[in-house]
Design a protein around this motif. Structure first.
Motif, PDB file in Angstrom:
ATOM      1  N   SER A  98       0.869  -1.175   0.000  1.00 24.47           N
ATOM      2  CA  SER A  98       0.000   0.000   0.000  1.00 24.47           C
ATOM      3  C   SER A  98       0.905   1.224   0.000  1.00 24.47           C
ATOM      4  O   SER A  98       1.876   1.272   0.769  1.00 24.47           O
ATOM      5  N   PRO A  99       0.646   2.228  -0.832  1.00 26.45           N
ATOM      6  CA  PRO A  99       1.635   3.283  -1.071  1.00 26.45           C
ATOM      7  C   PRO A  99       1.837   4.222   0.112  1.00 26.45           C
ATOM      8  O   PRO A  99       0.931   4.463   0.907  1.00 26.45           O
ATOM      9  N   LEU A 100       3.040   4.783   0.187  1.00 29.31           N
ATOM     10  CA  LEU A 100       3.385   5.745   1.219  1.00 29.31           C
ATOM     11  C   LEU A 100       4.535   6.602   0.696  1.00 29.31           C
ATOM     12  O   LEU A 100       5.521   6.083   0.165  1.00 29.31           O
ATOM     13  N   VAL A 101       4.397   7.913   0.851  1.00 28.11           N
ATOM     14  CA  VAL A 101       5.414   8.841   0.353  1.00 28.11           C
ATOM     15  C   VAL A 101       5.700   9.883   1.431  1.00 28.11           C
ATOM     16  O   VAL A 101       4.786  10.332   2.138  1.00 28.11           O
ATOM     17  N   VAL A 102       6.964  10.253   1.577  1.00 26.36           N
ATOM     18  CA  VAL A 102       7.380  11.274   2.542  1.00 26.36           C
ATOM     19  C   VAL A 102       7.832  12.502   1.779  1.00 26.36           C
ATOM     20  O   VAL A 102       8.694  12.423   0.887  1.00 26.36           O
ATOM     21  N   GLY A 103       7.267  13.664   2.115  1.00 28.83           N
ATOM     22  CA  GLY A 103       7.674  14.931   1.543  1.00 28.83           C
ATOM     23  C   GLY A 103       8.698  15.605   2.448  1.00 28.83           C
ATOM     24  O   GLY A 103       8.540  15.614   3.678  1.00 28.83           O
ATOM     25  N   ILE A 104       9.728  16.184   1.849  1.00 24.14           N
ATOM     26  CA  ILE A 104      10.826  16.760   2.608  1.00 24.14           C
ATOM     27  C   ILE A 104      10.839  18.266   2.393  1.00 24.14           C
ATOM     28  O   ILE A 104      11.067  18.751   1.278  1.00 24.14           O
ATOM     29  N   GLY A 105      10.554  19.016   3.467  1.00 23.31           N
ATOM     30  CA  GLY A 105      10.573  20.463   3.401  1.00 23.31           C
ATOM     31  C   GLY A 105      11.747  21.036   4.159  1.00 23.31           C
ATOM     32  O   GLY A 105      12.718  20.336   4.452  1.00 23.31           O
TER      33      GLY A 105
ATOM     34  N   ASN B 109       8.155  19.829  -3.345  1.00 23.99           N
ATOM     35  CA  ASN B 109       8.170  18.905  -4.492  1.00 23.99           C
ATOM     36  C   ASN B 109       9.276  17.856  -4.345  1.00 23.99           C
ATOM     37  O   ASN B 109       9.566  17.131  -5.283  1.00 23.99           O
ATOM     38  N   ARG B 110       9.889  17.804  -3.151  1.00 21.38           N
ATOM     39  CA  ARG B 110      10.932  16.806  -2.894  1.00 21.38           C
ATOM     40  C   ARG B 110      10.342  15.681  -2.047  1.00 21.38           C
ATOM     41  O   ARG B 110       9.842  15.918  -0.940  1.00 21.38           O
ATOM     42  N   VAL B 111      10.393  14.469  -2.587  1.00 20.80           N
ATOM     43  CA  VAL B 111       9.755  13.338  -1.909  1.00 20.80           C
ATOM     44  C   VAL B 111      10.644  12.108  -1.973  1.00 20.80           C
ATOM     45  O   VAL B 111      11.548  12.001  -2.816  1.00 20.80           O
ATOM     46  N   THR B 112      10.365  11.174  -1.089  1.00 23.44           N
ATOM     47  CA  THR B 112      10.940   9.834  -1.190  1.00 23.44           C
ATOM     48  C   THR B 112       9.817   8.829  -1.019  1.00 23.44           C
ATOM     49  O   THR B 112       8.960   8.993  -0.132  1.00 23.44           O
TER      50      THR B 112
ATOM     51  N   PRO C 186      17.545   6.952   1.760  1.00 24.79           N
ATOM     52  CA  PRO C 186      16.399   7.549   1.063  1.00 24.79           C
ATOM     53  C   PRO C 186      16.795   8.075  -0.315  1.00 24.79           C
ATOM     54  O   PRO C 186      17.847   8.699  -0.465  1.00 24.79           O
ATOM     55  N   ARG C 187      15.959   7.791  -1.309  1.00 21.49           N
ATOM     56  CA  ARG C 187      16.191   8.301  -2.665  1.00 21.49           C
ATOM     57  C   ARG C 187      15.226   9.456  -2.904  1.00 21.49           C
ATOM     58  O   ARG C 187      14.008   9.250  -3.006  1.00 21.49           O
ATOM     59  N   ILE C 188      15.755  10.660  -2.963  1.00 26.46           N
ATOM     60  CA  ILE C 188      14.932  11.859  -3.097  1.00 26.46           C
ATOM     61  C   ILE C 188      14.592  12.083  -4.566  1.00 26.46           C
ATOM     62  O   ILE C 188      15.470  12.056  -5.434  1.00 26.46           O
ATOM     63  N   GLN C 189      13.296  12.294  -4.838  1.00 23.12           N
ATOM     64  CA  GLN C 189      12.839  12.560  -6.195  1.00 23.12           C
ATOM     65  C   GLN C 189      12.089  13.889  -6.236  1.00 23.12           C
ATOM     66  O   GLN C 189      11.582  14.360  -5.210  1.00 23.12           O
ATOM     67  N   LYS C 190      12.007  14.446  -7.432  1.00 24.85           N
ATOM     68  CA  LYS C 190      11.259  15.678  -7.631  1.00 24.85           C
ATOM     69  C   LYS C 190       9.904  15.346  -8.248  1.00 24.85           C
ATOM     70  O   LYS C 190       9.815  14.643  -9.251  1.00 24.85           O
TER      71      LYS C 190
ATOM     72  N   ASN D  14       0.191   5.476 -14.621  1.00 21.87           N
ATOM     73  CA  ASN D  14       0.188   6.933 -14.708  1.00 21.87           C
ATOM     74  C   ASN D  14       1.068   7.597 -13.653  1.00 21.87           C
ATOM     75  O   ASN D  14       1.594   8.674 -13.879  1.00 21.87           O
ATOM     76  N   VAL D  15       1.202   6.954 -12.497  1.00 18.49           N
ATOM     77  CA  VAL D  15       1.822   7.618 -11.351  1.00 18.49           C
ATOM     78  C   VAL D  15       3.303   7.263 -11.273  1.00 18.49           C
ATOM     79  O   VAL D  15       3.672   6.112 -11.020  1.00 18.49           O
ATOM     80  N   VAL D  16       4.140   8.267 -11.486  1.00 18.17           N
ATOM     81  CA  VAL D  16       5.595   8.074 -11.451  1.00 18.17           C
ATOM     82  C   VAL D  16       6.017   7.665 -10.040  1.00 18.17           C
ATOM     83  O   VAL D  16       5.585   8.248  -9.047  1.00 18.17           O
ATOM     84  N   GLY D  17       6.857   6.647  -9.963  1.00 16.95           N
ATOM     85  CA  GLY D  17       7.375   6.208  -8.674  1.00 16.95           C
ATOM     86  C   GLY D  17       6.478   5.268  -7.918  1.00 16.95           C
ATOM     87  O   GLY D  17       6.805   4.862  -6.805  1.00 16.95           O
ATOM     88  N   SER D  18       5.335   4.889  -8.498  1.00 18.04           N
ATOM     89  CA  SER D  18       4.415   3.986  -7.813  1.00 18.04           C
ATOM     90  C   SER D  18       4.943   2.556  -7.859  1.00 18.04           C
ATOM     91  O   SER D  18       5.985   2.262  -8.446  1.00 18.04           O
ATOM     92  N   SER D  19       4.203   1.640  -7.259  1.00 18.92           N
ATOM     93  CA  SER D  19       4.732   0.287  -7.040  1.00 18.92           C
ATOM     94  C   SER D  19       4.904  -0.518  -8.318  1.00 18.92           C
ATOM     95  O   SER D  19       5.865  -1.279  -8.448  1.00 18.92           O
TER      96      SER D  19
END
Length: 613
Positions: free
Chosen positions: A179-186, A204-207, A235-239, A379-384
């Motif tokens: 089940s998806p989970l994403v962390v945003g880094i501010g 817009n920075r997430v892992t 952690p691999r940080i993506q935009k 459609n969703v970049v970085g999804s499972s």
């Protein structure tokens, strides 16, 4: 399931969490809740119904705090009530959890916890999990992260969780499997989401958290990720590619209507960089990198659910016609359980808008274990699904908020069609002349979709006539048969009118018994090799006083003359017809639902991303 939001930083958490829950409303849900830590207190507020009900309930409550988690629930275990809503306390009320997914062995775990003296306030599997985490924490004398790790080794099922500890107010511990989970880094703050929609406004920075990974999010510290087996991960940080404007209605009354009208642009975006500017070549990186696998494939199996399954059916027609490779289309939920025969020279194509569909992910895992090459379309970049397939193709339509899929469907069909044409060209089962003609027509599709959208007002008038219907039948043949299935699904999803799609010739094998002046029959009768056959089917319906709504090619006189109402679409090649003929059916379903007063973007009982089996 359905939606997770979390925040830890220097701002007040409550407004951020509530805004995040509103962003996640598109996923479908039946209750909502929030947990906050402030001055040594762990406060949980929850309500049945919409997020607005939660806001109303919390109006006179203390909502201070700079760390918190929030959730929208789509009921799996237990009815949609305030008691069953998330977050759930542990027995001591020192811990609180939110959870997407299903704990399959919760019954056995609960029995063991009852023997240890634990009592339960809800019917949910989620409360069992937080009690288990507390039991592990106390009996082993561990911190929260280790307790989560120990508890999850006992769990069978799928989960994305976030946990708060009253005694450690400067952290959130989260984990996922299936089940998806994403962390945003501010800047000195972190955001948590089941997808990126609650996060994009702030960073817009997430892992993306991987399967069986646990992330410890501490105020003022770097993220710490480790697996359940205690392997540390970097952690691999993506935009993020999405923008905040994509999450707004942009003046439309509903996201669904906005997304229907976006299709000329989303189809262009889907083809951009794949069909060259000269219009004489198709390039798909996922194909080029694996050319020999496609050219030598014994068979292609396409696995999907719902709307994606209908796109897969159209893809089957196109691949078999142009690439001359046998294709099977499988419901993902059935594929994994029927002991399928999979060969190492098979290609399995997995299709999912979200990239998180649980059944499709399970089918991917089964096919990978059998040695097949897996190609993902999502459609969703970085999804499972992109992370778990060997190669693939993104549809690039931007966030789809409406629960009833529209622009994702047409993009999936476009990708499958481009793939079929490209394989055919490389196998020389498509001539150069035919190849160029297909590309020319493909390039004209966005413009032709825009022409059809101008008929929305006309279709709205038709919709007012058919809101009385309790049942509808949709008919099509060839490439338009899956379109009939998709049109029927759209009507069911958002207007709650029972509808079924059939091959037109199958009418006389049973369904014609249902035909009467009270049941509309929607027929897709565009120009094709079977046009005369479909016309005969329409005459059989008219002879039994059926009312016909037809989708016809511009200039048609015969079927229009037999129809009570008709919508014209521009002429194109048969394999591209679904990209046009589906548009009036999307609009018809939408306008009927609006006239009936239905909640178009959040239809009852449905979730946007189905992350449980």
């Amino acid at each position: 399931m359905c939606g997770i939001v979390g925040y830890i930083g220097n701002r007040e958490a409550y407004p951020i969490l509530i805004k995040g829950l509103h962003r996640l409303e598109y996923r479908g849900y039946d209750s909502a809740g929030i947990a906050l830590i402030h001055e040594g207190n762990l406060k949980v507020y929850k309500a049945k119904g919409k997020v607005s009900e939660l806001e109303h309930y919390a109006e006179q409550k203390d909502v201070a705090g700079t760390v918190g988690i929030a959730h929208t629930r789509w009921a799996t275990h237990g009815e949609p009530t305030q008691h069953n809503a998330h977050p759930h306390y542990s027995q001591s009320e020192e811990l609180a959890i939110i959870h997407n997914g299903i704990i399959e062995n919760y019954g056995l775990l609960k029995e063991g916890l009852v023997r240890e003296g634990y009592t339960f306030q809800s019917e949910t599997d989620t409360e069992v999990l937080i009690q288990l985490i507390e039991f592990m924490k106390r009996s082993n004398g561990t911190d929260l992260s280790t307790a989560v790790q120990l508890a999850l080794t006992q769990v069978v099922g799928a989960y994305a969780i976030a946990v708060l500890d009253r005694n450690n107010p400067d952290q959130i511990v989260a984990a996922r499997k299936g089940s998806p989970l994403v962390v945003g880094i501010g800047e000195d703050e972190y955001f948590l989401g089941s997808d990126a929609t609650p996060i994009i406004e702030f960073t817009n920075r997430v892992t993306y958290i991987g399967d069986e990974e646990i992330v410890t999010i501490r105020r003022g510290e770097a993220l710490k990720i480790r697996t359940i087996t205690n392997i540390e991960k970097t952690p691999r940080i993506q935009k993020l590619e999405m923008t905040l404007s994509q999450l707004e209605k942009g003046g439309y009354p509903h996201f669904m209507l906005k997304e229907i009208f976006e299709q000329p642009h989303t189809l262009s975006d889907c083809m951009r960089g794949r069909v060259n500017v000269e219009g004489n070549n198709i390039t798909l990186a996922g194909f080029i990198d694996n050319r020999e696998k496609f050219l030598n494939a014994r068979r292609i199996i396409i696995t999907a659910c719902g709307t994606s399954w209908h796109a897969a059916q159209i893809g089957m027609y196109a691949i078999e016609e142009y690439a001359r490779i046998p294709v099977e289309v499988e419901y993902s939920s059935e594929f994994r359980y029927r002991k399928p025969v999979i060969h190492k020279d098979d290609i399995v194509i997995a299709i999912s808008q979200s990239g998180e569909t649980a059944d499709t992910l399970a089918a991917v895992e089964l096919a990978k274990n059998a040695g097949a090459f897996i190609f993902g379309i999502c459609n969703v970049v970085g999804s499972s699904i992109p992370r778990n397939t060997h190669s693939g193709c993104y549809t690039h339509v931007g966030p789809e908020i409406g629960v009833a899929s529209t622009k994702a469907f047409t993009a999936q069909v476009a990708v499958l069609t481009m793939l079929a044409i490209l394989i055919g060209k490389e196998k020389r089962t498509v001539s150069r002349e035919e190849y160029l003609n297909l590309i020319r027509e493909l390039n004209l599709i966005p413009e032709k979709v825009a022409e059809i959208l101008k008929k929305s007002g006309q279709i709205e008038q038709y919709a007012k006539t058919f809101t009385y219907a309790g049942n509808c039948i949709y008919l099509g043949r060839g490439y338009n048969f899956p379109v009939a299935l998709e049109g029927a699904l759209k009507l069911k999803e958002i207007s709650y009118i029972h509808a079924e799609g059939y091959p037109a010739a199958e009418m006389k094998h049973g369904p014609i018994a249902l035909v009467s002046h009270e049941m509309p029959v929607i027929v897709i009768a565009t120009q094709s090799d079977t046009y005369e056959k479909v016309t005969s089917n329409i005459q059989e319906i008219k002879a039994r006083k059926g009312r016909i709504i037809s989708v016809v090619t511009e200039g048609d006189q015969v079927v229009r003359g037999l129809s009570d109402f008709s919508v014209e679409v521009p002429e194109t090649l048969p394999c591209l017809t679904p990209l046009l003929s589906v548009i009036p059916l999307q609009l018809l379903a939408y306008h009927i639902a609006v006239v009936k007063g239905c909640d178009v973007d959040q239809p009852r009982n449905l979730a946007k991303s189905v992350t449980v089996e």
